[in-house]
Design a protein around this motif. Structure first.
Motif, short mmCIF file in Angstrom:
data_model
loop_
_atom_site.label_atom_id
_atom_site.label_comp_id
_atom_site.label_asym_id
_atom_site.label_seq_id
_atom_site.Cartn_x
_atom_site.Cartn_y
_atom_site.Cartn_z
N CYS A 22 0.82 -1.22 0.00
CA CYS A 22 0.00 0.00 0.00
C CYS A 22 0.85 1.26 0.00
O CYS A 22 0.47 2.28 -0.56
CB CYS A 22 -0.93 -0.01 1.21
SG CYS A 22 -2.19 -1.30 1.13
N GLU A 23 2.01 1.20 0.68
CA GLU A 23 2.85 2.38 0.80
C GLU A 23 4.00 2.37 -0.21
O GLU A 23 4.96 3.14 -0.07
CB GLU A 23 3.43 2.46 2.22
CG GLU A 23 2.39 2.58 3.32
CD GLU A 23 1.69 3.92 3.31
OE1 GLU A 23 2.24 4.87 2.72
OE2 GLU A 23 0.60 4.03 3.89
N SER A 24 3.95 1.46 -1.16
CA SER A 24 5.03 1.37 -2.13
C SER A 24 5.22 2.69 -2.86
O SER A 24 4.26 3.28 -3.38
CB SER A 24 4.72 0.25 -3.14
OG SER A 24 5.74 0.16 -4.09
N GLY A 25 6.48 3.14 -2.87
CA GLY A 25 6.80 4.42 -3.51
C GLY A 25 6.57 5.61 -2.62
O GLY A 25 6.92 6.74 -2.98
N SER A 26 6.03 5.40 -1.45
CA SER A 26 5.77 6.50 -0.52
C SER A 26 7.00 6.80 0.32
O SER A 26 7.78 5.91 0.65
CB SER A 26 4.58 6.14 0.40
OG SER A 26 4.45 7.10 1.43
N GLU A 27 7.19 8.08 0.68
CA GLU A 27 8.30 8.47 1.53
C GLU A 27 8.13 7.94 2.95
O GLU A 27 9.11 7.84 3.71
CB GLU A 27 8.43 10.00 1.56
CG GLU A 27 8.79 10.61 0.22
CD GLU A 27 8.92 12.11 0.32
OE1 GLU A 27 8.66 12.65 1.42
OE2 GLU A 27 9.26 12.74 -0.70
N GLU A 28 6.91 7.62 3.33
CA GLU A 28 6.64 7.21 4.69
C GLU A 28 6.79 5.71 4.90
O GLU A 28 6.65 5.22 6.03
CB GLU A 28 5.22 7.62 5.09
CG GLU A 28 4.98 9.12 5.06
CD GLU A 28 3.59 9.48 5.54
OE1 GLU A 28 2.86 8.56 5.94
OE2 GLU A 28 3.23 10.66 5.50
N LEU A 29 7.08 4.95 3.84
CA LEU A 29 7.14 3.50 3.99
C LEU A 29 8.23 3.09 4.98
O LEU A 29 7.96 2.32 5.92
CB LEU A 29 7.40 2.85 2.63
CG LEU A 29 7.64 1.32 2.66
CD1 LEU A 29 6.43 0.62 3.25
CD2 LEU A 29 7.96 0.79 1.27
N GLN A 30 9.44 3.60 4.80
CA GLN A 30 10.52 3.22 5.69
C GLN A 30 10.26 3.67 7.12
O GLN A 30 10.60 2.97 8.08
CB GLN A 30 11.85 3.80 5.19
CG GLN A 30 12.34 3.13 3.90
CD GLN A 30 13.67 3.67 3.43
OE1 GLN A 30 14.13 4.71 3.92
NE2 GLN A 30 14.28 2.98 2.50
#
Length: 1325
Positions: free
Chosen positions: A542-550
């Protein structure tokens, strides 16, 4: 036999009579007569007509072993009766067609006969069948067995061989000719429905067991119903008789996929249900008591049977009926049997929904009044509670069946009704609540999985699932098993309804961190594993490519690090391995490593106990060790990638923490978290320590045994990606090293300066760890980059690394790497020739070039090595080149010359003078330079000796000079010495003698001036040349050799006597002796005579030549041994030697050939020693009687008179007597071997005891000589000479000199010991 006038008692009597007749016929003719009378009575009197007779015989033919009276009707009796029936058929008259009628049991009983295990019975039955089939008019009836008989008789041979062939025969007939088979079947069914004995029906059913036909089954249902009713009515120990048991058994076998349509008929369904519910073991089949239920379950409870039921409502009814049977069954075995049947059903979910709704478990509320009434009515009656409990059990069984159902149609229809039931369980107060919840959750999981498989992207539109209800189950239940099932559903639903699950994600993980992680049981950790495995991937997706994933992944991981101290040690590694695998090892393993480093910085060694020793406290922290263990569980690519990403993260951190904290505060205001670590809680010290611990972690990882082991194992299929990752890591490491180096400069005067220096060292360790495991091609790329580094230390280490991989013992590089290695020739040449480069770097660079040249030379063209030679020569010949660089360059020249050979000749002109100069200048303090120069020289000699002529004299002088500086022990033991010896031996062998001899002569002239010790290695080289050269070459060069040796032999005369002259003269004598060995006898005599003349003709002018000559003569005599005498070399020498002894005896002359004085005396002593040694050698090898009486007389007095030659000095005299004179006299005495001559010799020696001066020195020398003679020859010498000896001995006893007296007594004692007699009488005279 029903329908007949005979009672059971009469039949039994007839059977016994028949049995008696059968048994009595064995008694001969009288027995046969009695048999005939008995059978005539049975057949004619008791059985009044032919039909009754054959009915009676048919009963016997079809008798079964389980029937009563089987001891009477056995197989032999059956076979006998068949023969009897056959005989009766032969004598019958009239129409017998009635025998084939389907209503008559004759043919059916014969069918039983041909299935009998006895061959005799089968043979008799076939014989009777054949005769019945031949009855005229038998085929004219409508219902007869003629077709059956025809088909059986066609297979008579097979049936006779095997009692089971009838089944196959009938099956083939039914398949091959259905129309004719129908008539046969009609006749058989006629028998089965008629009033015939049960055992005959059973036999026919066995024959039809291979034929599965719905018409047959329909016809048999009434008969089966009667027997089943009998089975159901059995009480206590009552059983169904065997015949009925087998009859029902064979009818139940008719239920199969081919006959499943019978269930659509009322009678068929009713019978099937009754049989299915009859679980009493009242049927005896093959000595085992079984129930109709078991037989039917084994026959029909298969997927094929259920699939053959076309009507789904019928399937649902059957499924529901089985459910009820299982729940109501009190026998666990029966219940298990029924459960196994349920697992094979296939239904549409629509029917199952109806069945679940019929249980009324989820009460639907349609109004406020109903809801209020439901709340008021809390208590249930016992009956209601029992019914509800029964329904919940039914639901559980339904759910169990759903989970294993092979084919379930429209599974998504069940999710809604099951959610309603699950909601009901949250308010259910029952002992089965938890179990029902778990069953519902498992069924939901199964249904969701099947729905997802069938619907795909449309799942969310069709599935009606209450996700919040699942989460509520997790929160309300304390059962780990419930948690696991709920987590599995959430993980699956997360992919279908991601927003709903992610909304509750952190609350789920927080719950795990505070409870499950602290438990030490398999269930809890199974829940954790399942949760990680299924929910985290949804987050990543769901968070792929998002800055918040890590950031979010770090928050999830932080839950586990917070609970790390409380985690059971044996569960940590598997848990974190799964966590790393789930969050993505390749992309996010570095997050775990960074969080571990931060955990240690913030909490210290949380696993350290107060009892921990100082050694434990100083060791690698536990959490860092754990990080290493975790990392090494993954591939090399993933580990290197994690190192790169962590290093990249660290390198992006600013030098001070203040700017980073301010940046995080701004991010929080904007609700955009930017970092995996909350730096606001860190101090400056903790911030720097985090960097240090992280880099230390990377250093430990890259140097760990497991990591290195995995690198050595290889990464098949990932070489290119791994190379790129290594390159990125190295570039990042070097970049960060520059950054830290700059920080070290800025903070060197601050308290944090030491920390920055420590960090710098750790980064260098990381760099070393990376390089040590690089593959060849990547290593070369890395070294190329490192050689461009502005840091000299890094450049030096890169070159050292290349050296380690180029060692001859290393197999790191292969032929495939040659193209990658070639560019380094120019790179390393530049390093070695660069004046601005540190000396150490230049030296290491040249060494690397040397190793590279050795590696490349066998595989590349000469042109690739020539620049190496040019660079090395330039370095050696240039003024101001540091000695360390020159030393290494000389070794490089040695390697290059070995590769280029004659192609390096262009460099000899400039190189050889420098090498010669270096060899001359080397002293004991510069062995490294000397060794390098010697190594280069040796390589040049071995590979380009033919081009050394212009430099040969200088080269010879240089080698001799360097050899002269080292003693022989040094040359034999040290590397330099061995190299010098190799050059000394190689040079004469590699260059032609015609060129070498003039150079030797020229070198001699040069060295004989003021480098006398250097002449010794020169003579060794000459000797080597003489030894190795061909004989014809030696003979041809003889004049040159003689001229050289003549000059060398005159060295003593020219330079005087000293130790170096003796050493050189020894080598000259050795070389000259080797020359004479290579010449013929005539040349030997001529050369020796010339040398003798050379010494004796100018004795007055150059007396020292005598010393040299006799030294050579002694050496030659030792070399030639007896050949020295045989070649007549000793003839002229012998007389001259006697003259020399006379001339240089102080008794005969006041002056010797050397004149008078102390120096002359010393030279005289030397001359006398060599003359005596020469004579001793001649006497020693005289095996040809050279020492005859004439020569004895010639030598006796000159030799013995040396006892009085005391003017040479007391100590010199003693040494000459002991070591030269006495050995010579002993060998002289031995060579003579004549007693008469011994007497004269003995008298001459003893006379010296009465010398005119009574010189004690002479007397002692004579006594010593005499004592040596008696020691050597013993009794052989004493016995014949005793009378002559004793006067002299007794006279000496009168001396007053204590030394003489002691010596005399010692001799006296020895004489007594030798002869074994006392000489007291001689002394008393």
């Amino acid at each position: 036999m029903e329908g007949q006038d005979l009672s059971e008692g009469h039949l039994l009597l007839l059977l016994k009579a028949t049995k008696g007749a059968f048994e009595i016929e064995q008694f001969g003719s009288a027995g046969i007569k009695i048999r005939n009378r008995i059978m005539a009575c049975v057949l004619k009197d008791c059985l009044k007509n032919i039909e009754m007779q054959y009915n009676f015989l048919a009963m016997i033919w079809g008798w079964q072993s389980f029937l009563p009276q089987s001891d009477i009707v056995d197989k032999p009796l059956m076979a006998w009766c068949l023969n009897l029936g056959s005989s009766l058929l032969d004598i019958q008259e009239g129409n017998l067609a009635w025998m084939l009628n389907s209503a008559f049991p004759l043919v059916p009983s014969l069918v039983l006969g041909i299935t009998n295990s006895s061959v005799g019975v089968r043979k008799g039955a076939l014989m009777v069948m054949g005769k019945i089939a031949a009855i005229k008019g038998g085929r004219l009836g409508e219902n007869n067995h003629s077709l059956l008989l025809e088909k059986v008789l066609q297979h008579s041979e097979e049936i006779l061989a095997d009692d089971r062939q009838l089944l196959m025969c009938l099956y083939e007939f039914s398949e091959a000719d259905p129309s004719r088979w129908f008539h046969v079947l009609q006749s058989i069914l006629g028998v089965l429905t008629d009033n015939v004995p049960v055992h005959i029906k059973m036999g026919l059913l066995y024959a039809l067991s291979s034929i599965q036909d719905i018409a047959v089954l329909r016809c048999l249902l009434p008969l089966a119903g009667k027997i089943l009713l009998q089975a159901e009515s059995c009480l206590h120990d009552a059983k169904v008789d065997v015949a009925d048991s087998y009859t029902l058994y064979y009818i139940l076998l008719q239920f199969s996929p081919k006959t499943s349509k019978i269930l659509e008929e009322k009678e068929g369904w009713n019978f099937f249900v009754k049989a299915l519910t009859c679980s009493k073991n009242v049927m005896r089949i093959m000595d085992e008591w079984v129930s109709p239920q078991k037989i039917l379950m084994e026959q029909v409870m298969t997927q094929k049977f259920f699939a053959s039921i076309e009507k789904e409502n019928l399937q649902a009814s059957l499924w529901s009926h089985l459910i009820g049977c299982v729940v109501e069954s009190e026998d666990a075995t029966i219940a298990s049997r029924l459960r196994s049947g349920l697992r094979k059903t296939s239904l549409d979910a629509e029917f199952i929904v109806k069945e679940i709704e019929n249980l009324n478990l989820a009460t639907k509320v349609t109004s406020m009044r109903d809801a209020q009434a439901k709340r008021i009515k809390q208590k249930k009656t016992q009956k209601e509670y029992s019914i509800e409990l029964q329904n919940w059990k039914k639901l559980g069984l339904m759910l169990e069946t759903i989970g294993v159902m092979s084919s379930l149609g429209h599974p998504w229809l069940l999710t809604k009704v099951l959610c309603e039931c699950l909601h009901q369980t949250l308010n259910l107060d029952s002992v089965i609540t938890e179990a029902v919840q778990q069953q519902i959750l498992s069924a939901l999981l199964h249904l969701l999985q099947k729905s997802k498989e069938e619907l795909g992207a449309e799942t969310s539109k069709n599935v009606k699932l209450n996700v919040e209800l699942i989460v509520q189950c997790i929160r309300s239940s304390v059962s780990p098993d419930t948690h696991r099932r709920a987590m599995l559903i959430l993980s699956l639903v997360a992919d279908i309804f991601p927003d709903v699950v992610l909304h509750n994600m952190m609350s789920i993980f927080t719950f795990m961190g505070t409870s499950l992680l602290r438990r030490d049981d398999s269930y809890s950790f199974q829940v954790i594993h399942q949760t990680i495995e299924n929910i985290v991937p949804v987050l990543i997706k769901c968070e792929s490519g998002s800055e918040e994933l890590q950031f979010k992944l770090a928050n999830v991981c932080q839950v586990f690090f917070d609970a790390f101290p409380d985690l059971p040690e044996h569960r940590r590694l598997p848990l974190f391995i799964q966590l790393a695998s789930t969050i993505g090892v390749k992309e996010n393993l570095w997050i775990l490593l960074g969080l571990m480093a931060d955990s240690h910085v913030m909490r210290g060694n949380v696993l350290e106990t107060p009892e921990s020793t100082e050694e434990v406290r100083r060791s690698v922290p536990h959490i860092i060790e754990f990080a290493l263990m975790l990392s090494t569980e993954f591939s090399v690519l993933h580990q290197v990638n994690a190192c790169y990403k962590l290093l990249e993260y660290i390198s992006k951190l600013p030098e001070d923490i203040e700017s980073l904290v301010q940046k995080q505060k701004v991010g929080k205001v904007k609700k955009k978290p930017l970092d995996i670590i909350n730096w606001e809680s860190h101090s400056t010290k903790q911030y720097i320590n985090f960097k240090y611990i992280s880099i230390a972690l990377l250093s430990h990882l890259l140097s760990s045994e497991k990591f290195v082991g995995k690198v050595l194992e290889g990464s098949e299929g990932m070489e290119e990606e791994l190379r790129d990752t290594y390159q990125l890591l190295l570039e990042k490491t070097m970049s960060y090293l520059r950054t830290v180096t700059d920080s070290c400069e800025r903070n060197k005067d601050k308290p944090s300066g030491k920390v920055w220096l420590s960090l710098q060292r750790k980064i260098v360790d990381v760099l070393d760890g990376i390089i040590s495991v690089l593959p060849p091609n990547l290593l070369l790329q890395v070294v190329d980059g490192l050689l461009e580094s502005p840091i000299p230390l890094v450049r030096c280490r890169a070159t050292e690394l290349l050296c380690s991989k180029l060692q001859p013992s290393s197999t790191f590089f292969s032929k495939e790497d040659l193209l990658d290695l070639l560019p380094f020739v120019d790179i390393l040449r530049k390093v070695g020739a660069d004046d601005q480069e540190p000396i150490e770097n230049r030296q290491v660079g040249i060494y690397a070039l040397q190793l590279l040249t050795k590696h490349l030379a066998p595989h590349v063209k000469i042109g690739a090595i020539e620049p190496v030679m040019s660079t090395a020569v330039q370095l050696v010949c240039s003024q101001g080149t540091p000695m360390k660089v020159v030393t290494q360059a000389l070794l490089l020249i040695a390697e290059a010359v070995g590769s280029l050979k004659a192609h390096a000749v262009n460099h000899l002109g400039s190189l050889m003078p420098v090498i010669a100069r270096l060899l001359v200048k080397c002293d004991t303090e510069s062995d490294h330079l000397a060794l390098a120069a010697a190594t280069a020289t040796h390589k040049i000699i071995e590979n380009m000796a033919q081009f050394l002529s212009p430099h040969l004299e200088t080269l010879i002088c240089s080698i001799c000079h360097l050899c002269a500086l080292k003693d022989e022990a040094f040359i034999q033991e040290s590397r330099l010495g061995l190299r010098l010896a190799a050059m000394r031996d190689s040079l004469p062998q590699r260059i032609e003698p015609r060129l070498m001899i003039p150079k030797f002569a020229a070198a001699y002239k040069t060295l004989s001036g003021d480098e006398i010790p250097a002449l010794q290695p020169l003579m060794i080289m000459v000797e080597t040349l003489i030894t190795k050269a061909e004989s014809k070459v030696v003979v041809a060069q003889k004049p040159a050799f003689i001229d050289l040796f003549t000059q060398a032999l005159d060295l003593r005369t020219q330079k005087g006597d000293h130790q170096s002259i003796d050493a050189v003269e020894a080598n000259v004598c050795s070389a000259l002796a080797k020359l004479l060995l290579r010449l013929n006898e005539h040349d030997n005599v001529a050369v020796f005579a010339n040398l003798q003349s050379w010494a004796s003709d100018v004795v007055d002018i150059k007396p020292s030549r005598l010393i040299t000559f006799y030294r050579f003569a002694n050496h030659l005599a030792e070399t030639l041994k007896v050949l020295f005498i045989k070649a007549k070399l000793a003839d002229n020498l012998f007389g001259q030697a006697a003259s020399v002894l006379e001339r240089n005896n102080s008794v005969n002359s006041l002056n010797t050939v050397f004149g008078a004085g102390e120096e002359a005396a010393q030279k005289t002593a030397v001359l006398l020693k060599y003359v005596l040694d020469t004579l001793k050698t001649i006497f020693l090898h005289d095996s040809v009687k050279f020492t005859n009486q004439e020569r004895f007389q010639m030598m006796l007095h000159p030799l013995i008179n040396q006892l009085e030659n005391t003017k040479i000095g007391k100590e010199t005299y003693k040494d000459m007597i002991t070591h030269h004179f006495i050995p010579c006299v002993l060998k002289f005495t031995s060579a003579v071997g004549d007693d008469s001559l011994w007497k004269e010799l003995n008298r001459a020696i003893l006379l010296k005891l009465r010398n005119d001066d009574d010189d004690p020195l002479v007397i002692l020398a004579a006594l010593e000589t005499f004592e040596a003679l008696i020691d050597a020859f013993g009794e052989d010498y004493l016995q014949p000479l005793l009378a002559d000896i004793m006067p002299y001995i007794t006279e000496v006893f009168e001396t007053v000199d204590p030394e003489i007296e002691a010596a005399t007594k010692e001799i006296y004692t020895k004489m007594e010991a030798i002869l074994g007699d006392s000489f007291r009488s001689y002394l008393d005279r």
